[in-house]
Enzyme design. Structure first.
Site, mmCIF file in Angstrom:
data_model
loop_
_atom_site.group_PDB
_atom_site.id
_atom_site.type_symbol
_atom_site.label_atom_id
_atom_site.label_comp_id
_atom_site.label_asym_id
_atom_site.label_seq_id
_atom_site.Cartn_x
_atom_site.Cartn_y
_atom_site.Cartn_z
ATOM 1 N N ASN A 198 -12.236 20.560 95.415
ATOM 2 C CA ASN A 198 -12.652 20.292 94.141
ATOM 3 C C ASN A 198 -12.497 21.582 92.930
ATOM 4 O O ASN A 198 -12.901 22.512 93.146
ATOM 5 C CB ASN A 198 -14.298 20.072 94.164
ATOM 6 C CG ASN A 198 -14.961 19.681 92.919
ATOM 7 O OD1 ASN A 198 -14.389 19.950 91.605
ATOM 8 N ND2 ASN A 198 -16.373 19.590 93.022
ATOM 9 N N TRP A 199 -11.653 21.352 92.112
ATOM 10 C CA TRP A 199 -11.272 22.681 91.158
ATOM 11 C C TRP A 199 -12.337 22.652 90.271
ATOM 12 O O TRP A 199 -12.193 23.563 89.347
ATOM 13 C CB TRP A 199 -9.852 22.066 90.782
ATOM 14 C CG TRP A 199 -8.774 22.163 91.645
ATOM 15 C CD1 TRP A 199 -8.724 22.175 93.171
ATOM 16 C CD2 TRP A 199 -7.384 21.698 91.495
ATOM 17 N NE1 TRP A 199 -7.574 22.124 93.405
ATOM 18 C CE2 TRP A 199 -6.750 21.944 92.581
ATOM 19 C CE3 TRP A 199 -6.689 21.468 90.336
ATOM 20 C CZ2 TRP A 199 -5.231 21.565 92.546
ATOM 21 C CZ3 TRP A 199 -5.118 21.079 90.210
ATOM 22 C CH2 TRP A 199 -4.704 21.283 91.621
ATOM 23 N N LYS A 200 -13.229 21.805 90.008
ATOM 24 C CA LYS A 200 -14.300 21.753 88.996
ATOM 25 C C LYS A 200 -13.822 22.259 87.415
ATOM 26 O O LYS A 200 -12.492 21.593 87.404
ATOM 27 C CB LYS A 200 -15.474 22.862 89.341
ATOM 28 C CG LYS A 200 -15.834 22.697 90.771
ATOM 29 C CD LYS A 200 -17.004 23.574 91.179
ATOM 30 C CE LYS A 200 -17.424 23.190 92.822
ATOM 31 N NZ LYS A 200 -18.532 23.952 93.075
ATOM 32 N N HIS A 229 -22.178 14.901 92.907
ATOM 33 C CA HIS A 229 -21.748 16.208 93.007
ATOM 34 C C HIS A 229 -22.876 17.024 92.467
ATOM 35 O O HIS A 229 -23.513 16.645 91.326
ATOM 36 C CB HIS A 229 -20.553 16.646 92.418
ATOM 37 C CG HIS A 229 -20.207 18.188 92.924
ATOM 38 N ND1 HIS A 229 -20.826 19.481 92.206
ATOM 39 C CD2 HIS A 229 -19.634 18.722 93.716
ATOM 40 C CE1 HIS A 229 -20.735 20.565 92.909
ATOM 41 N NE2 HIS A 229 -19.590 19.993 93.861
ATOM 42 N N GLU A 267 -23.361 19.580 90.977
ATOM 43 C CA GLU A 267 -23.429 20.330 89.392
ATOM 44 C C GLU A 267 -23.575 19.086 88.288
ATOM 45 O O GLU A 267 -23.956 19.428 87.325
ATOM 46 C CB GLU A 267 -21.989 20.956 89.299
ATOM 47 C CG GLU A 267 -22.064 22.226 89.980
ATOM 48 C CD GLU A 267 -20.708 22.786 90.680
ATOM 49 O OE1 GLU A 267 -19.528 22.090 90.203
ATOM 50 O OE2 GLU A 267 -20.763 23.446 91.715
ATOM 51 N N GLU A 313 -23.364 18.922 100.894
ATOM 52 C CA GLU A 313 -23.470 19.927 99.956
ATOM 53 C C GLU A 313 -24.545 20.780 99.823
ATOM 54 O O GLU A 313 -25.145 20.325 98.838
ATOM 55 C CB GLU A 313 -22.583 19.924 98.835
ATOM 56 C CG GLU A 313 -21.085 19.332 99.064
ATOM 57 C CD GLU A 313 -20.031 19.475 97.987
ATOM 58 O OE1 GLU A 313 -18.963 20.625 98.080
ATOM 59 O OE2 GLU A 313 -20.347 19.227 96.859
ATOM 60 N N GLY A 338 -20.863 27.997 95.838
ATOM 61 C CA GLY A 338 -20.421 29.073 95.077
ATOM 62 C C GLY A 338 -21.244 30.369 95.049
ATOM 63 O O GLY A 338 -21.002 31.375 94.431
ATOM 64 N N SER A 352 -19.263 26.971 99.946
ATOM 65 C CA SER A 352 -18.539 28.267 100.348
ATOM 66 C C SER A 352 -17.890 28.011 101.622
ATOM 67 O O SER A 352 -17.701 29.167 102.659
ATOM 68 C CB SER A 352 -19.655 29.260 100.732
ATOM 69 O OG SER A 352 -20.513 29.538 99.371
ATOM 70 N N GLY A 384 -14.553 24.300 97.175
ATOM 71 C CA GLY A 384 -14.519 24.543 95.619
ATOM 72 C C GLY A 384 -13.920 25.928 95.379
ATOM 73 O O GLY A 384 -12.516 25.807 95.344
ATOM 74 N N GLY A 385 -14.174 27.004 95.481
ATOM 75 C CA GLY A 385 -13.516 28.177 95.144
ATOM 76 C C GLY A 385 -12.141 28.178 96.022
ATOM 77 O O GLY A 385 -11.260 28.767 95.277
HETATM 78 P P1 13P Z 1 -17.733 26.319 96.771
HETATM 79 O O1 13P Z 1 -16.645 26.081 98.014
HETATM 80 O O2 13P Z 1 -17.054 27.049 95.495
HETATM 81 O O3 13P Z 1 -18.930 27.005 97.513
HETATM 82 O O4 13P Z 1 -17.890 24.931 96.188
HETATM 83 C C1 13P Z 1 -18.245 23.977 97.048
HETATM 84 C C2 13P Z 1 -18.543 22.493 96.161
HETATM 85 O O5 13P Z 1 -19.023 22.425 95.320
HETATM 86 C C3 13P Z 1 -17.278 21.541 96.473
HETATM 87 O O6 13P Z 1 -17.617 20.511 95.788
#
Ligand code: 13P
Length: 273
Positions: free
Chosen positions: A16-18, A109, A111, A181, A187, A227, A248-249
């Site tokens: 997920n590149w957000k 998600h 967010e 999640e 994050g 993470s 994510g990251g």
């Molecule tokens: P991180 O891997 O940056 O913690 O993000 C997880 C995430 O929200 C994937 O959708």
């Protein structure tokens, strides 16, 4: 549930590149990941029994899709509208995502669920729309730190799964992935302990069994997000209940994302018949 009764499922890794990258860096990342996973970079091809998808920002879907050709990875969108067409400024419909050759979509998600306070009814409407379309869905659930510390993690997660799926016809298990999640792990660098992740995955799978049946629950992939890194992926994916990850990251760097995908290869030996 008797773990040994679970059939072999295809491990699933989502990146997920957000709201990151710019067009040129998104295309470059897609090209590099594609070259690595397909074997074009000179290394071994990723085992094709692993499903990998990346979820770029929507303005870049077409360019990233072109950069990856027929994959791997396949293309996913971070969100969709619950509506098909009409006066919905800023929204993107399932049909539009289909035009862009997106195969997967994220729904719920944190967010959006927590960050943008999208209510359960909206998330359910999006889930319904995604399941009615040709898209395959990653439905995200997870508790906040406050909910975990007050002992409400199980009821929160179960409630989110139920409010999304209750009363809906059973999707084909291959067409839905549930991502656990925990909000406090996203994050933050604070990965859930594999024991806690597995426990949450069992709550999810038990709920899927109550909503549908044992076979559906056993065949549906439940993946962990929060993470995940190249260093902790193998330990997480070793657990029978953890069918992969939503990253994510660490998905923003081709080498760490490819390493996470390869960490899922070890599951094939465990789960394949
Ligand atoms: P991180 O891997 O940056 O913690 O993000 C997880 C995430 O929200 C994937 O959708």
């Amino acid at each position: 549930m008797n773990k040994t009764a679970r059939p072999a499922v295809r491990p699933y890794i989502g990146g997920n590149w957000k709201m990151n990258l710019r067009l040129a860096s998104a295309v470059e990342l897609a090209e590099t990941i594609h070259a690595d996973l397909s074997g074009d970079a000179g290394g071994p091809q990723l085992d094709p029994r692993i499903d990998v998808a990346v979820f770029p920002p929507s303005p870049y879907l077409m360019s990233v899709g072109r950069a990856m050709g027929h994959g791997p990875p396949s293309l996913g969108a971070q969100d969709l509208s619950p509506h098909d067409d009409g006066a919905y400024t800023g929204q993107v419909s399932a049909g539009m995502l289909d035009d862009l050759n997106a195969r997967w979509v994220l729904v719920g998600h944190s967010e959006r669920r927590h960050g943008l306070e999208e209510p359960p009814e909206t998330l359910r409407a999006k889930l319904v729309r995604a399941l009615e379309s040709d898209l395959e869905t990653v439905f995200c659930v997870g508790e906040t730190l406050e909910e975990r510390e007050s002992g409400d993690a199980e009821s929160t997660i179960v409630g989110q799964v139920r409010s999304g799926l209750e009363g809906l016809a059973a999707p084909t298990p291959e067409r839905i992935v549930v991502a656990y999640e925990p909000v406090w792990a996203i994050g933050t660098g604070r990965t859930a302990h594999p024991d806690d992740a597995e426990e949450a995955h069992r709550w999810i799978r038990r709920t899927l069994g109550e909503l549908y049946d044992r076979e559906f629950a056993a065949a549906t992939r439940v993946v962990y997000g929060g993470s995940v890194t190249a260093s902790n992926a193998a330990e997480l994916f070793r657990r029978p209940e953890i069918d992969g990850g939503l990253v994510g990251g660490a998905s923003l760097k081709a080498d760490s994302f490819a390493a996470i995908c390869r960490a899922a290869e070890a599951r094939l030996g465990q789960t394949s018949a």
